[in-house]
Scaffold this active site. Structure first.
Site, short mmCIF file in Angstrom:
data_model
loop_
_atom_site.label_atom_id
_atom_site.label_comp_id
_atom_site.label_asym_id
_atom_site.label_seq_id
_atom_site.Cartn_x
_atom_site.Cartn_y
_atom_site.Cartn_z
N PHE A 123 0.89 -1.17 0.00
CA PHE A 123 0.00 0.00 0.00
C PHE A 123 0.91 1.21 0.00
CE2 PHE A 123 -2.13 3.17 2.84
CZ PHE A 123 -3.37 3.28 2.24
N THR A 126 2.83 6.66 1.78
CA THR A 126 3.85 7.52 2.36
C THR A 126 5.03 7.77 1.41
OG1 THR A 126 3.26 6.61 4.51
CG2 THR A 126 5.34 7.80 4.39
N ASN A 129 8.88 12.91 1.33
CA ASN A 129 8.49 14.28 1.71
C ASN A 129 7.00 14.45 1.91
OD1 ASN A 129 11.11 15.51 1.76
ND2 ASN A 129 11.14 15.21 -0.46
N GLN A 339 9.51 -2.64 33.44
CA GLN A 339 9.81 -2.18 34.80
C GLN A 339 9.67 -3.33 35.80
OE1 GLN A 339 10.97 0.81 35.09
NE2 GLN A 339 11.22 0.87 37.31
N HIS A 341 10.06 -6.41 35.21
CA HIS A 341 11.12 -7.40 34.99
C HIS A 341 12.48 -6.90 35.50
CE1 HIS A 341 8.31 -9.59 32.42
NE2 HIS A 341 9.20 -10.54 32.26
N GLU A 366 0.15 4.52 10.13
CA GLU A 366 -1.28 4.72 9.79
C GLU A 366 -1.89 5.90 10.56
OE1 GLU A 366 -3.75 1.49 8.86
OE2 GLU A 366 -2.09 0.08 8.64
C1 LIG Z 1 7.58 -0.02 9.84
C2 LIG Z 1 6.71 0.94 9.10
C3 LIG Z 1 5.73 0.44 8.24
C4 LIG Z 1 4.95 1.33 7.50
N1 LIG Z 1 4.08 0.84 6.55
C5 LIG Z 1 3.49 1.70 5.68
C6 LIG Z 1 2.77 1.20 4.55
O1 LIG Z 1 2.60 -0.01 4.35
N2 LIG Z 1 2.27 2.10 3.65
C7 LIG Z 1 2.42 3.45 3.81
O2 LIG Z 1 1.96 4.20 2.94
N3 LIG Z 1 3.10 3.95 4.88
C8 LIG Z 1 3.65 3.11 5.81
N4 LIG Z 1 4.37 3.61 6.87
C9 LIG Z 1 4.53 5.04 7.01
C10 LIG Z 1 3.81 5.67 8.19
O3 LIG Z 1 2.42 5.63 7.99
C11 LIG Z 1 4.37 7.09 8.36
O4 LIG Z 1 5.67 6.95 8.91
C12 LIG Z 1 3.51 7.97 9.23
O5 LIG Z 1 2.29 8.24 8.59
C13 LIG Z 1 4.18 9.29 9.61
O6 LIG Z 1 4.76 9.92 8.53
P1 LIG Z 1 6.30 10.43 8.63
O7 LIG Z 1 7.11 9.30 9.12
O8 LIG Z 1 6.67 11.06 7.35
O9 LIG Z 1 6.29 11.52 9.79
P2 LIG Z 1 5.95 13.09 9.67
O10 LIG Z 1 4.64 13.27 8.97
O11 LIG Z 1 7.13 13.79 9.13
O12 LIG Z 1 5.76 13.48 11.19
C14 LIG Z 1 6.85 13.76 12.08
C15 LIG Z 1 6.27 14.24 13.41
O13 LIG Z 1 5.55 15.47 13.21
C16 LIG Z 1 4.23 15.34 13.69
N5 LIG Z 1 3.32 16.11 12.85
C17 LIG Z 1 3.23 16.12 11.49
N6 LIG Z 1 2.25 16.95 11.11
C18 LIG Z 1 1.68 17.46 12.24
C19 LIG Z 1 0.60 18.36 12.51
N7 LIG Z 1 -0.14 18.90 11.52
N8 LIG Z 1 0.31 18.64 13.81
C20 LIG Z 1 1.02 18.08 14.82
N9 LIG Z 1 2.06 17.22 14.63
C21 LIG Z 1 2.38 16.92 13.35
C22 LIG Z 1 3.93 13.84 13.61
O14 LIG Z 1 2.86 13.48 14.48
C23 LIG Z 1 5.26 13.24 14.01
O15 LIG Z 1 5.37 13.22 15.40
C24 LIG Z 1 5.11 2.73 7.69
C25 LIG Z 1 6.05 3.21 8.60
C26 LIG Z 1 6.87 2.35 9.28
C27 LIG Z 1 7.91 2.92 10.19
#
Ligand SMILES: Cc1cc2nc3c(=O)[nH]c(=O)nc-3n(C[C@H](O)[C@H](O)[C@H](O)COP(=O)(O)OP(=O)(O)OC[C@H]3O[C@@H](n4cnc5c(N)ncnc54)[C@H](O)[C@@H]3O)c2cc1C
Length: 383
Positions: A123, A126, A129, A339, A341, A366
């Site tokens: 899916f 993400t 950027n 904790q 443990h 998600e």
């Molecule tokens: C192991 C793993 C599996 C995954 N699987 C999938 C997948 O199958 N398909 C897929 O499409 N994606 C997948 N993801 C991606 C995941 O959904 C994203 O990492 C997530 O949505 C956050 O996006 P980002 O990492 O770019 O963080 P960012 O969006 O850059 O966020 C960074 C921080 O800023 C905060 N933030 C951002 N905007 C705001 C706002 N408006 N207000 C307040 N705080 C904010 C966030 O809460 C976070 O704390 C996966 C991620 C991982 C690590």
């Protein structure tokens, strides 16, 4: 109100629990340590009917309700988050978009193999950027004759770079709307399509036995028949998929919290300090009491959200609440479990160490906890 589960749901819970205890538990720590995706376990989970749980039998699914699917994920997560992630992403994110938005031809082509777990599907939402701001997607697709040409990249995509990954549902920008926003459309891109590459990502803190990948699209051509549903409906399709997906992340939080609680209870009753089991010190007993209470609350919230979905009632708000609450309950449960443990909880030979790491993704994937609070705040009319 009737809080009892059906006989089928109880049988499913027992069979998945028995499978997880017998087949997953003995190897979970080693798969985590070596960052190994297990084809054997994926095959076995497929044979147990854990892929395509809610898909109709006509396409090879089990045709069970959504709560049954959630119970299956909960039971896997009680033992190991990585295997639960493979199944949760397989059903909600892999099968889901094709089942709900695909053409009859697309469903017949892909679903039977996805439902047996012979094939997995990613899916792709993400991007490097565009994470929380998924609509700000840079990947784009342009029409050239009878094909769409896709360019861009996706990151952190589950189940997309295994030997059995059949392809990916990818969201791309297909135009600019009059109001300046992106027109977003989804496409099905099969593995092996020229210009499409999926590279596994290594070095994760958590879900180390689950497959995560980075995807590249370089002049990747797909026939126009590979568009998913209608042009311009991609973002709606992705958000609707995430509503169901959030329930499965909630199930991972609930099951993981249950696993932490059981490990902590067992250890606290066995470990003797100052001449008595540490569970009999009030400070520790209160931790166990809090865990038990929060797990009950999490289960009620999550199951009710599934009930709403089964009744075809709106459940976006409840799905967001269940995902947020269950993931944070597991965070607190994992913290208490380690904790309790003491020093042993920090050692890899104790399962709570893995649960402690695995939990963190639930507050990020998600929809991060911050984004979910925004979703809920909007839906309750705060802004
Ligand atoms: C192991 C793993 C599996 C995954 N699987 C999938 C997948 O199958 N398909 C897929 O499409 N994606 C997948 N993801 C991606 C995941 O959904 C994203 O990492 C997530 O949505 C956050 O996006 P980002 O990492 O770019 O963080 P960012 O969006 O850059 O966020 C960074 C921080 O800023 C905060 N933030 C951002 N905007 C705001 C706002 N408006 N207000 C307040 N705080 C904010 C966030 O809460 C976070 O704390 C996966 C991620 C991982 C690590």
């Amino acid at each position: 109100m009737d809080f009892s589960l059906s006989m089928e749901q109880n049988i499913l819970r027992e069979s998945v629990r028995a499978f997880a205890e017998k087949e997953i538990k003995p190897v979970a720590q080693q798969l985590d340590e070596t960052e190994t995706f297990s084809y054997e376990l994926t095959k076995a989970m497929g044979e147990l009917g854990l892929f395509g749980v809610f898909v109709s039998e006509a396409y090879g699914g089990q045709e069970l309700d959504y709560l049954s699917y959630i119970i299956a994920v909960e039971e896997l997560a009680r033992v190991d988050a990585s295997q639960a992630a493979t199944v949760a992403a397989g059903n909600s994110l892999g099968v889901g978009p094709i089942y709900y938005f695909g053409s009859e031809e697309q469903k017949r082509k892909y679903l039977p193999k996805l439902c047996t777990g012979e094939m997995l599907w990613g899916f792709g939402l993400t991007e490097p950027n565009a994470g929380s701001d998924a609509a700000g997607c840079h990947t784009h697709a342009v029409m050239d004759g009878d094909t769409w040409v896709i360019n861009g990249s996706k990151i952190f995509i589950t189940n997309a770079a295994t030997d059995i990954s059949g392809g990916i549902t990818v969201m791309a920008r297909t135009a600019k709307r009059d109001d300046g926003r992106n027109e977003l459309t989804c496409f099905l891109v099969e593995s092996g399509t020229p210009g499409f590459t999926a590279q596994p990502m290594h070095g994760k803190m958590m879900w180390r036995a689950s497959n995560t990948s980075i995807l590249y699209f370089e002049d990747c051509r797909v026939p126009k028949e590979n568009m998913l549903g209608e042009r311009g409906k991609g973002f709606h399709q992705m958000l609707s998929t995430l509503d169901g997906g959030r329930l499965s992340i909630g199930a991972m939080g609930l099951g993981g919290a249950q696993g932490c609680y059981e490990l902590a209870m067992k250890y606290a009753k066995e470990r003797v300090q100052f001449g008595r089991p540490i569970s009999t010190f009030q400070a520790n007993a209160f931790k166990l009491a809090d865990m038990a209470m929060e797990i009950e609350c999490a289960r009620l919230l999550l199951y009710r959200a599934c009930w709403l979905r089964n009744q075809n009632k709106p459940f976006t708000r409840e799905a967001a609440m269940a995902k947020l609450y269950c993931s944070e309950v597991m965070g607190r449960a994992a913290n208490h479990a380690v904790q309790l443990h003491g020093g042993y909880g920090l050692m890899k030979e104790y399962d709570v160490e893995r649960f402690y790491r695995d939990q963190k993704l639930l507050e990020i994937g998600e929809g991060t906890s911050e984004i979910l609070r925004i979703v809920i705040a909007r839906l309750i009319g705060a802004f």
